[in-house]
Scaffold this active site. Sequence first.
Site, PDB file in Angstrom:
ATOM      1  CG  ASP A  34      52.935  28.483 -31.745  1.00 37.45           C
ATOM      2  OD1 ASP A  34      52.266  27.437 -31.567  1.00 37.45           O
ATOM      3  OD2 ASP A  34      53.131  28.977 -32.867  1.00 37.45           O
ATOM      4  CE  LYS A 190      17.088  39.460 -18.965  1.00 40.61           C
ATOM      5  NZ  LYS A 190      18.084  38.404 -18.782  1.00 40.61           N
TER       6      LYS A 190
END
Length: 306
Positions: A34, A190
């Site tokens: 699982d 930036k």
Amino acid sequence: MKLFSGNANRALAEKIAGYLGLPLGESLVQRFPDGEVRLQLGESVRGNDVYVIQPTAPPVNENLMELLLYADALRRSSAGRINAVVPYFGYARQDKQSIGREPISAKLVADLIERAGYHRVIAIDLHAPQIQGFFNIPVDHLRSVRLFAEYIEREGLVDGSVVVSPDAGRAEEARRLSNLLGLPMAMLAKRRTGPTETEVTYVIGDVEGLRPLIIDDIVSTGGTIRRGVDALVAAGAKPEAVVMATHAVLVGPARSNLSHMGIERVVFTDTIALDAGEGYEILSTAPLLAQAIRAVHTHQSVSALI
């Protein structure tokens, strides 16, 4: 002293073990059907000083769970001291609330590592230095800037170059590199346009006729690097950029962005496992990490490495 490795970067762990003259400890790290992680130690660690080498690189959550389960297994096996060697610390970019109603994920991960049972963390180039303060245990924050400086000198790339920081956050590391190499420094201004997107607005500093040496800590999509190179070339820099980054996360269009015609070389360290055939130059952090582990184990100062 014993060393163990998760699945995130076993090649780096083996190199570190080789420098220290030690074998990697025996352990089993598997997945149940699982998807749950199953971990079992294959030897006694009672009273030992143990180092678990596991960057939390993609898949981040699986590698983080391996790191946490190692601590629990070692604690329940009476290890004397349990140390996390996390060359790349995932979730580091979520170190503050950028907008309201969101978690400070880096702090949560620090709490998980501490509560799992680790006594110390050794990391390289944390994205945000203040993450050291998220822990209530010692954190040895190593830096890779000397590896890049040695590379630039070894390759004869000092003359006619300028060190470039991709943003204000990496300016300190760029300054360290410029001081080591005796080179001028520039910086890209930036602004962030989204959770993973930025826009380079202008270049601070003189780059006319110089080869840009761009130094960063993480390259994820490579968009900032591509736009930064465009801005540098437009400002008169040579289209011969050398991009250097510690952590090669490389997701999405990263490889395409790094193949920009203005980029001459791309240099990474091996904090995150990379295929040597991808065309990037890879510098090993194993000697640096091995020295740090030895210093911690023998109760020596780590300051010289930092």
